[in-house]
Design an enzyme around this catalytic site. Structure first.
Site, PDB file in Angstrom:
ATOM      1  CB  SER A 160     -14.264   1.662  32.107  1.00 15.43           C
ATOM      2  OG  SER A 160     -14.190   0.296  31.740  1.00 15.43           O
ATOM      3  CB  SER A 161     -14.715   6.042  34.178  1.00 18.08           C
ATOM      4  OG  SER A 161     -15.479   5.454  35.212  1.00 18.08           O
TER       5      SER A 161
END
Length: 400
Positions: free
Chosen positions: A23-24
């Site tokens: 996600s990041s």
């Protein structure tokens, strides 16, 4: 055994797609074990009968959130290949890697069912065309979306509680800093304080953001501006956008404000911003810290800006502008490269068109870059068009 029964020969003739996502970028750099587990799914595909060269890895969405597919090019590429019948199986460590949004997840399930494509996660192999498998996959997708909502609500709840008490630290505008104990104080630089004070005094005198910019330009004054996420402050020519942003910021009135804007996602995934009224702000604490103006002066400034902008409303009383410039929006300034605007001047009973480069004048209060009469451009355009027509007629005569 059940997994191998679901994998048929026509599935093995097509490729196996392995989708990998974190996600990041922080998760990509720190959660290396999760990334390794995702890449290890290649072995599951080989164990089910696919050759190593048949496994297609899509990892271009590393560092992208799964909340929407609009900004995930890798997921879009995956869905496209599944729809064209190139994928025999789609692999992801868990549902949340493929999608955190039920709309995207069920769209993928529908396409997989139509294309007879299997789905594999850490728990097993599923056939979206089978009702029981489809029901289980839909439940997993719902749980994945609910998990994301719970995580966001938990983080958001903590931020809102601190914001309502005025303790949540937001990025401060130019002219304020946090001291050693975390309180908001005026910038210790006297030049910055004096320039901001002079800005508000000038606006109170002239009553217009544009006139304030022109006054700064005439006096040769520069306005302080802090780099984003940095303590460094530079002095630049004042622009209209900076002036409006400063006048609309309640922190200059010593007010702690949070939640002035409402963010929503549109259908194409873009962020849409809507300003809230002051009574709708999530937090509004007057006299929370020192300011450059009072709250009453801040509200008076907003009313002055609103009154100045009434001339640009839809129901304006002035008639529409006369004339029709042929090249409106198409003429570019040869000096600065900005678009030139059309202006109309009535002289000797007729309306003349002028193209004016006024970007520097409007935004920074500087003189107009240049202007040119419309009839000069039209004459050159007419001669060029006439010459082109003549050449075409001559060539046609030769052909005949």
């Amino acid at each position: 055994m059940n997994e191998k029964l679901k994998v048929q020969s026509h599935h093995l003739e097509r490729s196996a797609y392995l989708y990998i996502r974190q996600s990041s970028m922080r998760q990509v750099m720190e959660n290396v074990e999760s990334t390794k587990r995702q890449y290890d799914l290649r072995g599951r595909a080989i164990g089910l009968g696919w050759r190593d060269d048949q496994v297609t890895v899509i990892d271009s969405d590393q560092g992208e959130s799964g909340a929407s597919a609009s900004w995930r090019e890798g997921f879009q590429h995956l869905v496209s290949d599944v729809g064209m019948g190139r994928a025999g199986i789609v692999m992801g460590l868990e549902v949340s890697r493929l999608a955190r949004n039920n709309a995207d997840w069920h769209r993928l399930l529908e396409i997989c069912a139509l294309a007879d494509t299997l789905i594999l996660d850490e728990d097993g192999v599923y056939d979206p065309a089978n009702f029981n498998d489809r029901l289980l996959l839909g439940l997993k997708g719902t749980m994945s979306e609910a998990e994301l909502h719970v995580i966001k609500a938990r983080l958001r709840g903590g931020i809102l509680n601190k914001a309502r008490r005025g303790e949540y630290r937001c990025r401060l505008p130019t002219g304020f800093i946090y001291n050693e104990v975390g309180d908001v104080v005026l910038d210790p630089d006297a030049q910055i304080r004096e320039m901001i004070t002079h800005f508000f005094e000038t606006f109170s005198r002239v009553g217009s953001a544009t006139q304030t910019v022109k006054a700064f330009a005439r006096e040769g004054l520069l306005f302080p501006s802090r780099f984003r996420n940095s303590k460094r402050v530079v002095f630049r020519p004042l622009t209209t956008s900076t002036a409006l942003r400063t006048l609309h910021n309640p922190r200059y009135a010593g007010v702690y404000a949070y939640g002035q804007r409402l963010y929503r996602r549109t259908v194409d995934g873009k962020k849409q911003i809507r300003k809230r009224e002051p009574n709708e702000w999530l937090a509004c604490i007057p006299d929370a810290h020192p300011g450059y103006i009072s709250w009453e002066q801040f509200q008076h400034n907003l009313k002055a800006l609103e009154a100045n902008g009434q001339g640009y409303q839809t129901a304006r009383v002035s008639p529409p502008r006369e004339g029709a410039a042929l090249l409106q929006g198409r003429v570019i300034c040869g000096r600065c490269g900005c678009d030139m605007r059309a202006r109309y001047v009535t002289r000797r009973g007729q309306v003349d068109t002028w193209y004016v480069c006024s970007r520097a004048y409007v935004s920074r209060g500087e003189p107009h870059c240049q202007s040119i009469a419309g009839w000069l451009i039209y004459e050159k355009k007419e001669r060029a068009l006439y010459a082109k027509t003549e050449r075409h007629s001559t060539m046609q005569s030769v052909i005949d």
